[in-house]
Write an enzyme that holds these catalytic residues in place. Structure first.
Site, PDB file in Angstrom:
ATOM      1  N   VAL A  21      -5.118  -9.927  -3.233  1.00  0.00           N
ATOM      2  CA  VAL A  21      -4.892 -10.294  -1.838  1.00  0.00           C
ATOM      3  C   VAL A  21      -3.453 -10.762  -1.710  1.00  0.00           C
ATOM      4  O   VAL A  21      -2.886 -11.331  -2.640  1.00  0.00           O
ATOM      5  CB  VAL A  21      -5.836 -11.420  -1.337  1.00  0.00           C
ATOM      6  CG1 VAL A  21      -7.263 -10.943  -1.225  1.00  0.00           C
ATOM      7  CG2 VAL A  21      -5.740 -12.649  -2.216  1.00  0.00           C
ATOM      8  N   SER A  22      -2.838 -10.486  -0.575  1.00  0.00           N
ATOM      9  CA  SER A  22      -1.515 -11.026  -0.298  1.00  0.00           C
ATOM     10  C   SER A  22      -1.685 -12.415   0.266  1.00  0.00           C
ATOM     11  O   SER A  22      -2.763 -12.821   0.675  1.00  0.00           O
ATOM     12  CB  SER A  22      -0.772 -10.135   0.705  1.00  0.00           C
ATOM     13  OG  SER A  22      -1.461 -10.121   1.943  1.00  0.00           O
ATOM     14  N   THR A  23      -0.607 -13.179   0.307  1.00  0.00           N
ATOM     15  CA  THR A  23      -0.674 -14.547   0.817  1.00  0.00           C
ATOM     16  C   THR A  23      -1.202 -14.578   2.245  1.00  0.00           C
ATOM     17  O   THR A  23      -2.007 -15.422   2.604  1.00  0.00           O
ATOM     18  CB  THR A  23       0.728 -15.190   0.783  1.00  0.00           C
ATOM     19  OG1 THR A  23       1.210 -15.151  -0.562  1.00  0.00           O
ATOM     20  CG2 THR A  23       0.674 -16.635   1.244  1.00  0.00           C
ATOM     21  N   GLN A  24      -0.766 -13.618   3.072  1.00  0.00           N
ATOM     22  CA  GLN A  24      -1.151 -13.605   4.476  1.00  0.00           C
ATOM     23  C   GLN A  24      -2.626 -13.237   4.675  1.00  0.00           C
ATOM     24  O   GLN A  24      -3.208 -13.526   5.705  1.00  0.00           O
ATOM     25  CB  GLN A  24      -0.283 -12.607   5.247  1.00  0.00           C
ATOM     26  CG  GLN A  24       1.180 -12.993   5.336  1.00  0.00           C
ATOM     27  CD  GLN A  24       1.954 -12.607   4.090  1.00  0.00           C
ATOM     28  OE1 GLN A  24       1.417 -11.983   3.184  1.00  0.00           O
ATOM     29  NE2 GLN A  24       3.213 -13.002   4.030  1.00  0.00           N
ATOM     30  N   ARG A  25      -3.238 -12.579   3.675  1.00  0.00           N
ATOM     31  CA  ARG A  25      -4.575 -12.044   3.893  1.00  0.00           C
ATOM     32  C   ARG A  25      -5.651 -12.749   3.068  1.00  0.00           C
ATOM     33  O   ARG A  25      -6.784 -12.312   3.023  1.00  0.00           O
ATOM     34  CB  ARG A  25      -4.593 -10.548   3.571  1.00  0.00           C
ATOM     35  CG  ARG A  25      -3.646  -9.744   4.435  1.00  0.00           C
ATOM     36  CD  ARG A  25      -3.815  -8.268   4.195  1.00  0.00           C
ATOM     37  NE  ARG A  25      -5.138  -7.809   4.564  1.00  0.00           N
ATOM     38  CZ  ARG A  25      -5.534  -6.546   4.459  1.00  0.00           C
ATOM     39  NH1 ARG A  25      -4.714  -5.646   3.988  1.00  0.00           N
ATOM     40  NH2 ARG A  25      -6.751  -6.187   4.787  1.00  0.00           N
TER      41      ARG A  25
END
Length: 243
Positions: A21-25
């Site tokens: 997962v990316s930080t935003q997601r």
């Protein structure tokens, strides 16, 4: 053990499950680390019970808070090393864009997997690269994944340029300035640090002539990075300035 294209897995299948997962997601419903791990585990268990998969090992590769814009991810690198070492027969992912959103990176990874006869399965796109249709589909998917990433980058850059044209701040901590509480998005001089920076940074550089000399001047006078608290509540700063 090598896979035969188009054949069902044989005894002792060695599976690598890639999760990201990316930080935003991280908080996105249905796409969290836990959700991806649960979905991929259920898929493997289903295949074991319904199609007779016999699994020798399952290795999880988890990159938390990592973007897929490049391959600079520790667990992806470990996955690549294990693939090259011949210790994997299959890679399972929740969605293909968990592995990469870059078409160029995909080409490199696809060659690595193909060279070592590693089968790739994506749950959300419902494809299996051991089939001709699956191989074609994965290439089409990556074209659109790359397009989506580029469009997002274009929108972000356009927004930042618009803010700059209106004299607004695009984020990041800048020594000597504070966010204006009466007009968010604009910066105002920090009444405590602005005079320090003028006298001990700019004026000192004119006097001493080098960044190294300014750094020694700051250490001698006990001037350290200003302490502050991030939005997450973490304490930052307080350390000596480096060159």
């Amino acid at each position: 053990m090598k896979n035969v294209r188009g054949a069902e897995p044989t005894v002792g299948l060695r599976i690598g499950v890639y999760i990201r997962v990316s930080t935003q997601r991280q908080a996105t419903e249905g796409d969290s680390l836990e959700a991806q791990r649960s979905e991929t585990t259920k898929y493997i268990e289903y295949k074991k019970s319904q199609q007779g998969w016999e699994v020798a090992s399952i290795m999880y590769y988890v990159d938390a808070g990592r973007s897929a814009k490049d391959q600079n991810r520790p667990e992806l690198q470990r996955l690549k090393l294990d693939t090259a070492a011949g210790t994997l027969d299959m890679v399972v992912c929740f969605k293909l864009d968990r592995i990469t959103r870059s078409l160029l990176d995909f080409v490199e990874l696809w060659k690595l997997f193909s060279d070592h006869d590693v089968r790739v399965i994506s749950l959300r796109e419902d494809f299996d690269t051991s089939t001709v249709m699956g191989e074609a589909m994965v290439k089409l998917i990556m074209v659109f994944a790359e397009l989506a990433r580029q469009l997002t980058a274009e929108r972000t850059i356009a927004t930042m340029k618009d803010r700059v044209s209106r004299g607004l701040w695009n984020g990041g901590y800048i020594y000597g300035y504070l966010s204006d509480p009466d007009e968010p998005g604009r910066l105002i001089p920090d009444p405590e640090w602005a005079p320090i920076i003028k006298a001990h940074f700019f004026d000192a550089f004119e006097d001493f002539g080098s960044a190294g000399a300014v750094q020694r001047h700051l250490l001698k006078n006990g001037i350290r990075m200003p302490q502050r608290e991030s939005r997450a509540g973490k304490k930052k700063g307080g350390k000596p300035f480096d060159k």
